[in-house]
Design a protein around this motif. Structure first.
Motif, short mmCIF file in Angstrom:
data_model
loop_
_atom_site.label_atom_id
_atom_site.label_comp_id
_atom_site.label_asym_id
_atom_site.label_seq_id
_atom_site.Cartn_x
_atom_site.Cartn_y
_atom_site.Cartn_z
N ALA A 1 0.80 -1.27 -0.15
CA ALA A 1 0.07 -0.04 0.02
C ALA A 1 0.94 1.06 0.00
N CYS A 2 0.15 2.33 -0.09
CA CYS A 2 0.89 3.72 -0.07
C CYS A 2 0.14 4.58 0.76
N GLY A 3 0.92 5.51 1.49
CA GLY A 3 0.37 6.75 2.20
C GLY A 3 -0.30 6.24 3.63
N THR A 4 -1.80 6.77 3.48
CA THR A 4 -2.25 6.35 4.78
C THR A 4 -2.72 5.00 4.69
N SER A 5 -2.98 4.33 3.43
CA SER A 5 -3.22 2.86 3.45
C SER A 5 -2.48 2.00 3.65
N TYR A 6 -0.94 2.56 3.61
CA TYR A 6 0.15 1.91 4.07
C TYR A 6 0.11 1.82 5.81
N GLY B 1 -12.23 14.88 1.14
CA GLY B 1 -10.71 15.61 1.57
C GLY B 1 -9.94 14.68 1.15
N VAL B 2 -8.76 15.57 0.68
CA VAL B 2 -7.52 14.68 0.26
C VAL B 2 -7.00 13.85 1.23
N ALA B 3 -6.88 14.24 2.34
CA ALA B 3 -6.23 13.52 3.68
C ALA B 3 -7.37 12.62 4.07
N ALA B 4 -6.97 11.35 3.97
CA ALA B 4 -7.72 9.94 4.17
C ALA B 4 -8.11 9.95 5.63
N THR B 5 -9.47 9.79 5.91
CA THR B 5 -9.79 9.95 7.42
C THR B 5 -10.57 8.50 7.69
N LEU C 1 -0.63 18.21 -3.05
CA LEU C 1 -1.12 16.73 -2.80
C LEU C 1 -2.18 16.48 -3.70
N ALA C 2 -2.30 15.29 -3.98
CA ALA C 2 -3.59 14.75 -4.94
C ALA C 2 -4.20 13.45 -4.09
N LYS C 3 -5.51 13.23 -4.34
CA LYS C 3 -5.93 12.27 -3.72
C LYS C 3 -5.79 10.73 -4.27
N THR C 4 -5.63 10.81 -5.54
CA THR C 4 -5.33 9.58 -6.22
C THR C 4 -4.17 9.90 -7.10
N VAL C 5 -3.32 9.02 -6.76
CA VAL C 5 -1.82 9.19 -7.44
C VAL C 5 -1.63 8.26 -8.43
N THR C 6 -1.87 8.57 -9.83
CA THR C 6 -1.69 7.70 -10.65
C THR C 6 -0.44 8.00 -11.44
N VAL D 1 -4.09 -2.69 -0.39
CA VAL D 1 -4.67 -2.06 0.21
C VAL D 1 -4.68 -0.62 -0.45
N SER D 2 -5.86 -0.10 -0.83
CA SER D 2 -5.95 1.04 -1.30
C SER D 2 -7.43 1.78 -1.41
N GLN D 3 -7.32 2.77 -1.07
CA GLN D 3 -8.92 3.54 -0.93
C GLN D 3 -9.26 3.79 -2.37
N SER D 4 -8.64 4.38 -3.45
CA SER D 4 -9.08 4.42 -4.66
C SER D 4 -9.03 3.43 -5.71
N GLY D 5 -7.97 2.41 -5.19
CA GLY D 5 -7.80 1.06 -6.21
C GLY D 5 -7.13 1.48 -7.47
N GLU D 6 -6.73 2.82 -7.64
CA GLU D 6 -5.88 3.29 -8.95
C GLU D 6 -4.46 3.83 -8.38
N THR D 7 -4.19 3.67 -7.48
CA THR D 7 -2.78 4.01 -7.10
C THR D 7 -1.75 3.30 -7.78
N ILE D 8 -1.08 4.05 -8.84
CA ILE D 8 -0.01 3.16 -9.78
C ILE D 8 0.72 2.16 -9.14
C1 G6P Z 1 -2.36 9.84 -1.82
C2 G6P Z 1 -3.47 10.49 -0.78
C3 G6P Z 1 -3.34 9.72 0.38
C4 G6P Z 1 -3.60 8.28 0.22
C5 G6P Z 1 -2.38 7.67 -0.67
C6 G6P Z 1 -2.51 6.11 -1.34
O1 G6P Z 1 -1.03 10.40 -1.32
O2 G6P Z 1 -3.33 11.81 -0.69
O3 G6P Z 1 -4.55 10.13 1.29
O4 G6P Z 1 -3.26 7.45 1.27
O5 G6P Z 1 -2.46 8.47 -2.07
O6 G6P Z 1 -4.03 6.26 -1.74
P1 G6P Z 1 -5.10 4.83 -2.03
O7 G6P Z 1 -5.83 5.48 -2.79
O8 G6P Z 1 -3.95 4.03 -2.90
O9 G6P Z 1 -5.47 4.41 -0.72
#
Ligand code: G6P
Length: 603
Positions: free
Chosen positions: A294-299, A392-396, A596-601, A341-348
């Protein structure tokens, strides 16, 4: 990242494009633009800054059209200037294109196109695509787009319009997401579902390598080999009203308060899918170790699962940062279960880690919030978090919903491995079902947390400490603070403080300590003593208070007591509210923090 919107139909395209872009602003917000087909040809309007600037420029220009494409940008190649903002046009001004992704061979293509007389107006990698479409165009826009993207290496989601095709948008994707929708007389396209929720409920999620034609009242799609595909739309249950702030000052504040429901809905999803069914796509018998990627908060949610699962499952479990994992040639194979683990399911980075592990024979479970996203499609089994739309860009709320999902999934895996009897599973789930109520109790402490933020919001640095399960939560607390308030904050394993961060401690250094009766309280007390001995300022979040804690803490927030597996649900909302109020008092852009961006592709 970037966000794309397209519209064709009888309504005013500019209004739909602007409202869609506003809903995609979480994907990037340094500049934006639209191309509209007007009776006088294609009109391009682009602006640096947020969508509100673009909306004003469109209004001032007073133009309207029934076909258009729009874009909100998160700069990769080239500064966020008007010339680099999308859409980009070909040399004739008849074709306009928007792009999300990175074209890796753009230098070679640019050289080649320049040598053939094309004129470039931007520093972007994107502009080569519109000139390629121009080169390939012989009257059929779909064919021209197909040939153009075949020459590009990298990732793209694009939308293309042509003055001589006033009733069609052509789209293509590889690596970056796109969804399309059609009503009886309209066609829509966007990077993500929220942009289109006010207009449609059923969507087509473009697959890798596909090309689509969006028409008023219909969609046509071709697969990566150019074969026509049957278009099946998928219903998405989100409510557009959930995208409004409902009386809260920011989406982040609203989403923090939505956590009890998000967690309850996630835990309840099991009512429709019992564990045997949820794991039915997998063969768990060969599994000898588990990698969470995972990345970011999902990590951080993945790291929570590492701490919970290893003792529960009696298997090596490791949480890995996806962008590191994919390039380290990890020793994974048929004996590995990968949990992405990914909120968006699109984090590259997460997607690429999954693809690499699958290629080596690993089985993959996706823990995903967005229905139909790339990870949901590519995993062998999917566990959906039911957090709903997060703006919100910051995941909660998606973070605590991920933890709820991972806790339940851990129990499923333990049951499947014969480590829990049915009755024990039932009891463990019963304990977990207390989580939403605990979050509510912490949310009731909001006024106290706000008062703490008032005391602390001017400090430039923070250290967050925790042990065991509270360590990933310390990381997440520090990440929330730095993301939205721009204050430098570091999360650390409390036992590691003496190996470096202790040098930072002095009388103006706030140290946020997470203290629980469940996670080595004696050891954490010693760490607090070490901070105190160096005159650091101790802000202690504690779910168990004894005289020693009371005496050491400069500031104390009492959290409700709970069992170990419920710690994330008491500490996290308090940390989120603290970061939120600090940022609000500082006056930063809470919902859309800079850079920042919410979905990082992009990688
Ligand atoms: C970006 C968002 C974070 C998120 C991360 C992983 O950096 O700003 O809030 O945790 O991507 O995103 P994902 O969609 O894979 O959970």
């Amino acid at each position: 990242m970037c966000g794309i919107v397209g519209y064709v139909g009888p309504k005013r395209a500019e209004e739909i494009l602007l409202s869609g872009l506003a809903r995609l602003e979480y994907r990037g917000y340094d500049s934006a633009g639209v191309a509209l087909l007007t009776p006088n040809g294609l009109r391009l309007i682009r602006q640096v800054g947020k969508i509100s600037n673009l909306a004003q420029a469109v209004q001032e220009a007073g133009i309207t059209g029934n076909l258009g494409i729009g874009h909100t940008r998160w700069a990769t190649h080239g500064l966020p200037t008007e010339e680099n903002a999308h859409p980009h046009c070909d040399c004739t001004g008849k074709i306009a294109l928007v792009h999300n992704g990175i074209i890796e061979n753009h230098r070679e293509l640019r050289e080649e196109l320049l040598s053939r007389g094309h004129r470039f107006r931007s520093q972007t990698d994107t502009e080569v695509l519109v000139h390629l479409v121009e080169e390939e165009y012989r009257g059929d826009l779909v064919e021209a787009v197909r040939r153009a993207v075949a020459r590009a290496v990298g990732a793209y989601a694009i939308a293309v319009v042509h003055v001589d095709h006033p009733q069609e948008i052509v789209a293509a994707r590889l690596g970056s997401p796109l969804v399309a929708a059609a009503t009886p007389d309209e066609g829509f396209l966007a990077s993500d579902v929220p942009a289109l929720l006010p207009y449609a409920r059923a969507f087509y999620f473009l697959e890798e390598g596909e090309v689509a034609q969006i028409l008023p009242g219909g969609l046509r799609v071709w697969d990566r080999h150019g074969r026509p595909k049957e278009v099946r739309l998928r219903e998405v249950p989100w409510d557009p009203l959930s995208a409004e702030k409902a009386g809260f000052r920011h989406f982040m504040e609203k989403e923090i308060h939505e956590q009890p429901r998000a967690i309850a809905d996630t835990l309840r999803s099991e009512l429709s899918t019992p564990w045997e069914e949820g794991l039915s796509g997998l063969d768990l018998s060969p599994v000898e170790h588990i990698c969470l990627v995972a990345c970011g908060t999902s990590y951080h949610a993945a790291l929570v699962a590492e701490y919970l699962w290893e003792p529960l499952l009696g298997l090596p479990v490791s949480a890995e940062i996806a962008s590191e994992f994919r390039y380290k040639n990890p020793a994974v194979g048929e004996k590995t279960l990968v949990v992405a683990v990914s909120q968006s399911g699109e984090t590259i980075d997460t997607l690429m880690a999954v693809r690499g592990a699958k290629a080596k024979g690993a089985q993959v479970i996706g823990v995903v919030n967005v229905v139909g996203s790339a990870l949901a499609r590519e995993a062998h089994a999917v566990f959906y978090t039911r957090a709903g739309l997060e703006i919100g860009v910051a995941a909660t709320k998606t973070f605590t919903a991920q933890i709820a999902a991972l806790e339940l999934l851990g129990l499923w895996l333990a049951r499947a491995r014969g480590l829990l009897r049915e009755e024990e599973l039932r009891q463990a789930k019963e304990r977990l079902s207390r989580a939403p109520r605990l979050v509510e109790e912490v949310l009731e402490l909001a006024p106290q947390i706000e008062a703490l933020a008032q005391k602390f919001y001017t400090y430039p640095n923070f250290l967050y400490l925790g042990r065991g399960l509270l360590y990933p939560l310390a990381l997440e607390g520090a990440l929330k603070l730095k993301e939205i308030s721009y204050i430098h904050a570091e999360g650390y394993a409390a036992g590691e403080m003496k190996h470096g961060p202790i040098a930072l401690i002095h009388e103006a250094m706030p140290v946020v300590v997470l203290y629980s009766a469940q996670e080595l309280p004696e050891k954490v007390l010693s760490n607090m003593q070490e901070v105190r001995a160096r005159r650091g300022i101790l802000l202690v979040l504690a779910d168990h208070v004894n005289p020693e804690v009371e005496e050491l803490a400069d500031h104390l927030l009492r959290l409700p007591p709970s069992s170990r597996e419920l710690l994330p649900f008491t500490f996290t909302p308090a940390l989120q509210l603290f970061a939120y109020h600090v940022a609000r008092l500082k006056g930063t852009d809470v919902d859309q923090p800079r850079n920042l961006a919410k979905t990082v592709t992009v990688e």
